[in-house]
Design an enzyme around this catalytic site. Structure first.
Site, PDB file in Angstrom:
ATOM      1  N   GLU A 266       0.879  -1.163   0.000  1.00  0.00           N
ATOM      2  CA  GLU A 266       0.000   0.000   0.000  1.00  0.00           C
ATOM      3  C   GLU A 266       0.916   1.212   0.000  1.00  0.00           C
ATOM      4  O   GLU A 266       1.613   1.473   0.975  1.00  0.00           O
ATOM      5  CB  GLU A 266      -0.903  -0.022   1.239  1.00  0.00           C
ATOM      6  CG  GLU A 266      -2.132   0.819   1.093  1.00  0.00           C
ATOM      7  CD  GLU A 266      -2.964   0.418  -0.107  1.00  0.00           C
ATOM      8  OE1 GLU A 266      -2.929   1.153  -1.111  1.00  0.00           O
ATOM      9  OE2 GLU A 266      -3.644  -0.611  -0.051  1.00  0.00           O
ATOM     10  N   CYS A 300      -1.805   9.276   2.400  1.00  0.00           N
ATOM     11  CA  CYS A 300      -1.633   8.711   1.056  1.00  0.00           C
ATOM     12  C   CYS A 300      -2.799   9.080   0.151  1.00  0.00           C
ATOM     13  O   CYS A 300      -2.652   9.137  -1.066  1.00  0.00           O
ATOM     14  CB  CYS A 300      -1.497   7.206   1.164  1.00  0.00           C
ATOM     15  SG  CYS A 300      -2.823   6.461   2.131  1.00  0.00           S
TER      16      CYS A 300
HETATM   17  P1  NAD Z   1       8.723   5.190   4.060  1.00  0.00           P
HETATM   18  O1  NAD Z   1       8.582   4.288   2.890  1.00  0.00           O
HETATM   19  O2  NAD Z   1       9.888   6.065   4.129  1.00  0.00           O
HETATM   20  O3  NAD Z   1       8.731   4.325   5.394  1.00  0.00           O
HETATM   21  C1  NAD Z   1       7.732   3.347   5.606  1.00  0.00           C
HETATM   22  C2  NAD Z   1       8.331   2.240   6.440  1.00  0.00           C
HETATM   23  O4  NAD Z   1       9.369   1.618   5.698  1.00  0.00           O
HETATM   24  C3  NAD Z   1       8.965   2.730   7.745  1.00  0.00           C
HETATM   25  O5  NAD Z   1       8.690   1.796   8.756  1.00  0.00           O
HETATM   26  C4  NAD Z   1      10.445   2.739   7.415  1.00  0.00           C
HETATM   27  O6  NAD Z   1      11.281   2.570   8.526  1.00  0.00           O
HETATM   28  C5  NAD Z   1      10.534   1.547   6.494  1.00  0.00           C
HETATM   29  N1  NAD Z   1      11.698   1.534   5.611  1.00  0.00           N
HETATM   30  C6  NAD Z   1      12.437   2.585   5.175  1.00  0.00           C
HETATM   31  N2  NAD Z   1      13.417   2.130   4.368  1.00  0.00           N
HETATM   32  C7  NAD Z   1      13.285   0.784   4.297  1.00  0.00           C
HETATM   33  C8  NAD Z   1      13.979  -0.250   3.609  1.00  0.00           C
HETATM   34  N3  NAD Z   1      15.020   0.013   2.813  1.00  0.00           N
HETATM   35  N4  NAD Z   1      13.562  -1.524   3.765  1.00  0.00           N
HETATM   36  C9  NAD Z   1      12.506  -1.815   4.559  1.00  0.00           C
HETATM   37  N5  NAD Z   1      11.804  -0.879   5.229  1.00  0.00           N
HETATM   38  C10 NAD Z   1      12.185   0.403   5.092  1.00  0.00           C
HETATM   39  O7  NAD Z   1       7.374   5.989   4.145  1.00  0.00           O
HETATM   40  P2  NAD Z   1       6.926   7.004   5.285  1.00  0.00           P
HETATM   41  O8  NAD Z   1       7.734   8.240   5.111  1.00  0.00           O
HETATM   42  O9  NAD Z   1       6.897   6.366   6.608  1.00  0.00           O
HETATM   43  O10 NAD Z   1       5.407   7.266   4.879  1.00  0.00           O
HETATM   44  C11 NAD Z   1       5.086   8.112   3.850  1.00  0.00           C
HETATM   45  C12 NAD Z   1       4.769   7.361   2.583  1.00  0.00           C
HETATM   46  O11 NAD Z   1       3.896   6.274   2.850  1.00  0.00           O
HETATM   47  C13 NAD Z   1       4.061   8.223   1.592  1.00  0.00           C
HETATM   48  O12 NAD Z   1       4.557   7.987   0.304  1.00  0.00           O
HETATM   49  C14 NAD Z   1       2.618   7.768   1.672  1.00  0.00           C
HETATM   50  O13 NAD Z   1       1.837   7.981   0.564  1.00  0.00           O
HETATM   51  C15 NAD Z   1       2.791   6.326   1.957  1.00  0.00           C
HETATM   52  N6  NAD Z   1       1.609   5.803   2.638  1.00  0.00           N
HETATM   53  C16 NAD Z   1       0.733   5.038   1.948  1.00  0.00           C
HETATM   54  C17 NAD Z   1      -0.418   4.592   2.551  1.00  0.00           C
HETATM   55  C18 NAD Z   1      -1.407   3.772   1.822  1.00  0.00           C
HETATM   56  O14 NAD Z   1      -2.241   3.159   2.461  1.00  0.00           O
HETATM   57  N7  NAD Z   1      -1.357   3.749   0.511  1.00  0.00           N
HETATM   58  C19 NAD Z   1      -0.689   4.916   3.853  1.00  0.00           C
HETATM   59  C20 NAD Z   1       0.226   5.706   4.531  1.00  0.00           C
HETATM   60  C21 NAD Z   1       1.378   6.132   3.910  1.00  0.00           C
END
Ligand code: NAD
Length: 499
Positions: A266, A300
């Site tokens: 997601e 999102c």
């Molecule tokens: P992010 O992708 O930076 O982080 C999300 C998670 O991934 C965190 O727990 C982070 O620690 C982890 N992460 C970071 N690098 C990683 C790696 N290399 N391997 C594995 N895990 C890793 O996103 P964010 O800044 O926390 O959230 C914002 C983003 O999330 C936005 O793009 C938003 O649109 C999206 N989002 C989508 C939904 C949805 O339901 N579609 C909901 C909320 C947020």
């Protein structure tokens, strides 16, 4: 019960660092390493949390693996009872969850309440899922044969979640999987380890979930890739569940493809609102404002592109700008806060650069446009063209663009001009027209006469393309995602073999 707000009062180091939750025990990280979790509004230390090592992640995976068979073997009503108990306890504790969401992640009070309102709904949906049908009988071409398609839990689920709706999105990532007889390890975001993970570990422990069924490992940003790699490469983990950015989702999706491991994604969105010429103008402005600026645009489903019919464009823009100028950024501790802080400096700088670059390329700022750390003003841009990054990239901050549509077809084309496909909305007084347009928008969710920001736990939350490739996040979708299907046939009467 822990006092999860303890450390935010005086910016003192916590009396004890927050621990990992593995196999039903609160455990410090191997080597006692910690990372800092800050209040985004004040910059104060909110919590120090255990920074899990590879050994901790291995221990969590081992615990989940060991607990899974007995958990799956429980009668459905027994499994369901834990979810009902968690819903009951959550309702009693909601006020503390709200306060932590405000202090740890800069949520406004209204947003925190909205997020909390989804939690008992999801827990009760999960309880109900334990007795849903998980099999089918199919006809056979062979006389005397019975074909059954039966489902069993996938096993262990590795869950990674974001900070923006940390409580609900973490919960959604694993709760239906648990109900179906899987066990899970959750790694919440480094910006929300408490509201996105540890408070839920406590809730689930207090609700009586058996040890090892639900585990939480926290890490700083630098440790996130190690957890992701473990989930992908450890054979004891059967499915990944990721909610977050498209960038990280793509890394994990690619790695999972190499390992032939399923992953639920997601991701981000570039969500349009189409305002047709027969729309109620005031209502359209309110829906656009809510969609663009709820939780300062860090959702999102946030409305990034407001596409307005030429005939009403000027009147819409005037009212939308006037409304937006009334909302100045405020501390989310104030109950009336609508535009709170940006989660961290990295995000604030990214938003600032995106808006500045658009201005340099000719976009006009109609409202806001500037950062006042840790805030960014509610911003409306016009004169944006498809060549600009702000047309294509998710803003994930309190800014949106307003564009003029020459026709309905032009509006649909602009709405679909994106690699994303998460949420969209159509505002019109012609409901039939709205529904027909909804069917032509390339998004997993389209809301007629509502905002792009909308969620109900029992519905199939989903995104196309760069928003997650079509995975369905409701309880029904979870049956596909978190169970493995087998075709079992029985030849009741011997049939004629060819030789
Ligand atoms: P992010 O992708 O930076 O982080 C999300 C998670 O991934 C965190 O727990 C982070 O620690 C982890 N992460 C970071 N690098 C990683 C790696 N290399 N391997 C594995 N895990 C890793 O996103 P964010 O800044 O926390 O959230 C914002 C983003 O999330 C936005 O793009 C938003 O649109 C999206 N989002 C989508 C939904 C949805 O339901 N579609 C909901 C909320 C947020």
């Amino acid at each position: 019960m822990f006092d999860w707000l303890e450390t935010s009062k005086d910016n003192a180091a916590p009396s004890e660092a927050r621990k990992l939750f593995i196999n039903g025990e609160w455990t410090p990280a191997a080597g006692d390493t910690t990372f800092d979790d800050h209040n985004p509004t004040t910059g104060d230390l909110f919590a120090q949390c255990a920074d899990a090592s590879q050994a901790d992640v291995d221990a969590a995976i081992a615990a989940a693996k060991a607990a899974q068979p007995a958990w799956a073997a429980l009668p459905p009503a027994a499994r369901a009872s834990f979810f009902y108990k968690a819903a009951e306890l959550f309702t009693e504790r909601q006020e503390q969850f709200v306060q932590v969401l405000i202090a740890e992640t800069g949520s406004g009070f209204g947003k925190a309440m909205f997020e909390c309102s989804l939690v008992p709904l999801a827990l009760r949906e999960a309880a109900g899922l334990t007795t849903r049908e998980i099999g089918e009988i199919l006809p056979s071409q062979v006389p005397g044969k019975v074909n059954r398609a039966v489902r069993a839990p996938a096993g262990v689920v590795g869950v990674i979640s974001p900070w923006n709706f940390p409580l609900y999105l973490s919960l959604r990532g694993f709760v239906y999987a648990l109900a179906l007889g899987n066990t899970a390890i959750l790694k919440p975001s480094e910006d929300s380890p408490v509201s996105g993970g540890l408070m839920m570990a406590e809730l689930f422990a207090d609700a009586g979930f058996p040890a090892g069924v639900f585990n939480v490992v926290t890490t700083g940003r630098d440790g996130a890739a190690m957890v992701g790699d473990s989930f992908v490469n450890d054979k004891r983990v059967n499915v990944l569940s990721f909610t977050g950015s498209t960038h990280v989702g793509k890394i994990l999706n690619t790695a999972c493809a190499q390992a032939f491991k399923p992953i639920m994604l997601e991701l981000g969105g570039k969500n349009p609102i189409l305002v047709l010429e027969d729309a109620d103008l005031d209502r359209a402005v309110d829906l656009a404002f809510f969609g663009a600026f709820m939780h300062q645009g860090q959702i999102c489903m946030s409305a990034d592109k407001i596409i307005v019919a030429d005939k009403i464009y000027d009147a819409f823009l005037e009212k939308f700008v006037a409304k937006t100028k009334n909302f100045v950024p405020t501390n989310p501790q104030e109950q009336t806060c609508v535009i709170g802080p940006i989660i961290n400096d990295r995000q604030l700088q990214r938003i600032t650069a995106l808006i500045a670059e658009a201005q340099e390329q000719g976009a006009k700022v109609q409202s806001g446009g500037a950062a006042q750390a840790p805030f960014f003003e509610a911003t409306i841009l016009t004169d944006v063209t498809p060549e600009m990054r702000v047309w294509n990239e998710e803003i994930f901050g309190p800014a949106t663009i307003v564009v003029r549509a020459e026709s309905v077809q032009d509006a649909i084309d602009m709405a679909n001009d994106t690699p994303y496909g998460l949420s969209a909305s159509v505002v019109t007084s012609d409901i039939a027209m709205g529904e027909m347009i909804a069917e032509r928008i390339n998004a997993g969710m389209v809301h007629v006469n509502d905002s792009t920001v909308h969620d109900e736990p029992h519905c199939p939350f989903s995104g196309f393309g760069a928003s997650g490739g079509g995975g369905k996040w409701g309880p029904k979708g979870a049956i596909q995602a978190f169970t493995k299907q087998r075709w079992i046939s029985t030849q009741r009467v011997p049939h004629q073999l060819p030789f």
